[in-house]
Scaffold this motif. Structure first.
Motif, PDB file in Angstrom:
ATOM      1  N   GLN A  86      14.568 -96.761 -20.453  1.00 37.92           N
ATOM      2  CA  GLN A  86      13.996 -96.149 -21.656  1.00 37.92           C
ATOM      3  C   GLN A  86      14.043 -97.127 -22.819  1.00 37.92           C
ATOM      4  O   GLN A  86      14.925 -97.976 -22.892  1.00 37.92           O
ATOM      5  CB  GLN A  86      14.759 -94.877 -22.027  1.00 37.92           C
ATOM      6  CG  GLN A  86      14.631 -93.791 -20.993  1.00 37.92           C
ATOM      7  CD  GLN A  86      15.354 -92.522 -21.429  1.00 37.92           C
ATOM      8  OE1 GLN A  86      15.740 -92.371 -22.583  1.00 37.92           O
ATOM      9  NE2 GLN A  86      15.542 -91.607 -20.501  1.00 37.92           N
ATOM     10  N   LYS A  87      13.090 -96.991 -23.718  1.00 38.87           N
ATOM     11  CA  LYS A  87      13.079 -97.843 -24.896  1.00 38.87           C
ATOM     12  C   LYS A  87      14.247 -97.449 -25.803  1.00 38.87           C
ATOM     13  O   LYS A  87      14.569 -96.279 -25.946  1.00 38.87           O
ATOM     14  CB  LYS A  87      11.752 -97.728 -25.633  1.00 38.87           C
ATOM     15  CG  LYS A  87      10.609 -98.301 -24.803  1.00 38.87           C
ATOM     16  CD  LYS A  87       9.296 -98.237 -25.531  1.00 38.87           C
ATOM     17  CE  LYS A  87       8.215 -98.872 -24.649  1.00 38.87           C
ATOM     18  NZ  LYS A  87       6.933 -98.918 -25.332  1.00 38.87           N
ATOM     19  N   LYS A  89      16.177 -96.773 -29.181  1.00 39.69           N
ATOM     20  CA  LYS A  89      15.805 -96.252 -30.495  1.00 39.69           C
ATOM     21  C   LYS A  89      16.881 -96.589 -31.520  1.00 39.69           C
ATOM     22  O   LYS A  89      18.069 -96.522 -31.226  1.00 39.69           O
ATOM     23  CB  LYS A  89      15.637 -94.735 -30.435  1.00 39.69           C
ATOM     24  CG  LYS A  89      14.528 -94.288 -29.521  1.00 39.69           C
ATOM     25  CD  LYS A  89      14.501 -92.779 -29.421  1.00 39.69           C
ATOM     26  CE  LYS A  89      13.493 -92.324 -28.386  1.00 39.69           C
ATOM     27  NZ  LYS A  89      13.555 -90.882 -28.169  1.00 39.69           N
ATOM     28  N   GLN A  90      16.438 -96.925 -32.723  1.00 38.12           N
ATOM     29  CA  GLN A  90      17.353 -97.100 -33.848  1.00 38.12           C
ATOM     30  C   GLN A  90      17.124 -95.921 -34.782  1.00 38.12           C
ATOM     31  O   GLN A  90      15.983 -95.636 -35.157  1.00 38.12           O
ATOM     32  CB  GLN A  90      17.095 -98.406 -34.582  1.00 38.12           C
ATOM     33  CG  GLN A  90      17.980 -98.574 -35.803  1.00 38.12           C
ATOM     34  CD  GLN A  90      17.588 -99.771 -36.646  1.00 38.12           C
ATOM     35  OE1 GLN A  90      16.606-100.452 -36.383  1.00 38.12           O
ATOM     36  NE2 GLN A  90      18.361-100.013 -37.683  1.00 38.12           N
ATOM     37  N   PHE A  91      18.210 -95.235 -35.143  1.00 34.52           N
ATOM     38  CA  PHE A  91      18.122 -94.060 -36.000  1.00 34.52           C
ATOM     39  C   PHE A  91      18.611 -94.359 -37.408  1.00 34.52           C
ATOM     40  O   PHE A  91      19.330 -95.331 -37.634  1.00 34.52           O
ATOM     41  CB  PHE A  91      18.967 -92.918 -35.421  1.00 34.52           C
ATOM     42  CG  PHE A  91      18.420 -92.365 -34.138  1.00 34.52           C
ATOM     43  CD1 PHE A  91      17.512 -91.319 -34.151  1.00 34.52           C
ATOM     44  CD2 PHE A  91      18.797 -92.891 -32.921  1.00 34.52           C
ATOM     45  CE1 PHE A  91      16.993 -90.807 -32.974  1.00 34.52           C
ATOM     46  CE2 PHE A  91      18.287 -92.392 -31.734  1.00 34.52           C
ATOM     47  CZ  PHE A  91      17.382 -91.345 -31.767  1.00 34.52           C
ATOM     48  N   THR A  97      16.363 -89.394 -37.777  1.00 34.84           N
ATOM     49  CA  THR A  97      15.038 -90.003 -37.854  1.00 34.84           C
ATOM     50  C   THR A  97      15.027 -91.347 -37.121  1.00 34.84           C
ATOM     51  O   THR A  97      15.880 -92.191 -37.368  1.00 34.84           O
ATOM     52  CB  THR A  97      14.629 -90.231 -39.330  1.00 34.84           C
ATOM     53  OG1 THR A  97      14.707 -88.991 -40.017  1.00 34.84           O
ATOM     54  CG2 THR A  97      13.225 -90.801 -39.428  1.00 34.84           C
ATOM     55  N   VAL A  98      14.050 -91.525 -36.229  1.00 33.28           N
ATOM     56  CA  VAL A  98      13.918 -92.802 -35.523  1.00 33.28           C
ATOM     57  C   VAL A  98      13.269 -93.813 -36.459  1.00 33.28           C
ATOM     58  O   VAL A  98      12.167 -93.596 -36.957  1.00 33.28           O
ATOM     59  CB  VAL A  98      13.061 -92.649 -34.235  1.00 33.28           C
ATOM     60  CG1 VAL A  98      12.852 -93.998 -33.562  1.00 33.28           C
ATOM     61  CG2 VAL A  98      13.718 -91.676 -33.275  1.00 33.28           C
ATOM     62  N   TYR A 100      13.116 -97.240 -35.536  1.00 27.94           N
ATOM     63  CA  TYR A 100      12.556 -98.319 -34.727  1.00 27.94           C
ATOM     64  C   TYR A 100      12.711 -97.972 -33.255  1.00 27.94           C
ATOM     65  O   TYR A 100      13.698 -97.350 -32.869  1.00 27.94           O
ATOM     66  CB  TYR A 100      13.301 -99.628 -35.035  1.00 27.94           C
ATOM     67  CG  TYR A 100      12.956-100.762 -34.122  1.00 27.94           C
ATOM     68  CD1 TYR A 100      11.804-101.525 -34.314  1.00 27.94           C
ATOM     69  CD2 TYR A 100      13.776-101.091 -33.050  1.00 27.94           C
ATOM     70  CE1 TYR A 100      11.488-102.569 -33.468  1.00 27.94           C
ATOM     71  CE2 TYR A 100      13.464-102.138 -32.200  1.00 27.94           C
ATOM     72  CZ  TYR A 100      12.320-102.875 -32.418  1.00 27.94           C
ATOM     73  OH  TYR A 100      12.010-103.904 -31.575  1.00 27.94           O
ATOM     74  N   LYS A 101      11.740 -98.376 -32.456  1.00 25.80           N
ATOM     75  CA  LYS A 101      11.827 -98.227 -31.008  1.00 25.80           C
ATOM     76  C   LYS A 101      11.511 -99.585 -30.394  1.00 25.80           C
ATOM     77  O   LYS A 101      10.535-100.228 -30.786  1.00 25.80           O
ATOM     78  CB  LYS A 101      10.841 -97.172 -30.512  1.00 25.80           C
ATOM     79  CG  LYS A 101      11.044 -96.812 -29.047  1.00 25.80           C
ATOM     80  CD  LYS A 101       9.968 -95.878 -28.536  1.00 25.80           C
ATOM     81  CE  LYS A 101      10.331 -94.447 -28.799  1.00 25.80           C
ATOM     82  NZ  LYS A 101       9.432 -93.506 -28.118  1.00 25.80           N
ATOM     83  N   SER A 102      12.337-100.029 -29.442  1.00 25.52           N
ATOM     84  CA  SER A 102      12.140-101.344 -28.837  1.00 25.52           C
ATOM     85  C   SER A 102      10.794-101.432 -28.125  1.00 25.52           C
ATOM     86  O   SER A 102      10.224-100.428 -27.710  1.00 25.52           O
ATOM     87  CB  SER A 102      13.278-101.662 -27.862  1.00 25.52           C
ATOM     88  OG  SER A 102      13.247-100.775 -26.762  1.00 25.52           O
TER      89      SER A 102
END
Length: 147
Positions: A86-87, A89-91, A97-98, A100-102
């Motif tokens: 899975q990608k 996620k940075q919250f 709230t996300v 960033y997603k790789s």
């Protein structure tokens, strides 16, 4: 009962998770960020352990709780930061709230990890995986001093 010290249904698990219905003998249901089965401090299992009055104090070897499938010593906590395939996620700081997603998914079958301190008080977590046919890999996450 949850002989592997996993959370039990009576501790708030969804019965569809195929978890045990109750905590094992010697364990009680306790909310430590999430409801989990922990060693009953007044029970027979605790007699061989010296449990500090402060449940947040780190107690190496006192494996009292399981969170996210990880058996933890008293005073430790854990969170899932990546899941294979899975990608990542940075919250935001409150975790809702996300930000960033790789671009690429986290590598399959991570089998080793290490942490390295950064000059600003944070750390870098590095994980690797040896899987045939190019499905392994190496990944790294940078955490600030707040985690």
């Amino acid at each position: 009962c949850g002989t592997d010290r996993m959370r039990a249904v009576e501790c708030g698990n969804d019965p569809n998770e195929q978890r045990p219905a109750t905590c094992c003998e010697g364990y009680i249901c306790k909310d430590v960020g999430a409801p989990v089965c922990v060693i009953d401090p007044d029970g027979a299992l605790a007699s061989s352990l010296t449990v500090l009055d402060d449940p947040k104090a780190y107690q190496p070897g006192h494996l009292l709780t399981t969170k996210n499938g990880v058996l933890l010593s008293a005073g430790l906590d854990c969170r899932v930061v990546a899941t294979r395939g899975q990608k990542v996620k940075q919250f935001d700081e409150d975790g809702t709230t996300v930000l960033y997603k790789s671009v690429i998914p986290f590598h399959k079958s991570p089998d080793f990890g290490a942490t390295f301190p950064t000059e600003d008080g944070g750390w870098i977590y590095v994980s690797n995986s040896e899987v045939m046919r190019g499905e392994g890999g190496v990944g790294a996450f940078t955490f600030d001093k707040k985690g």
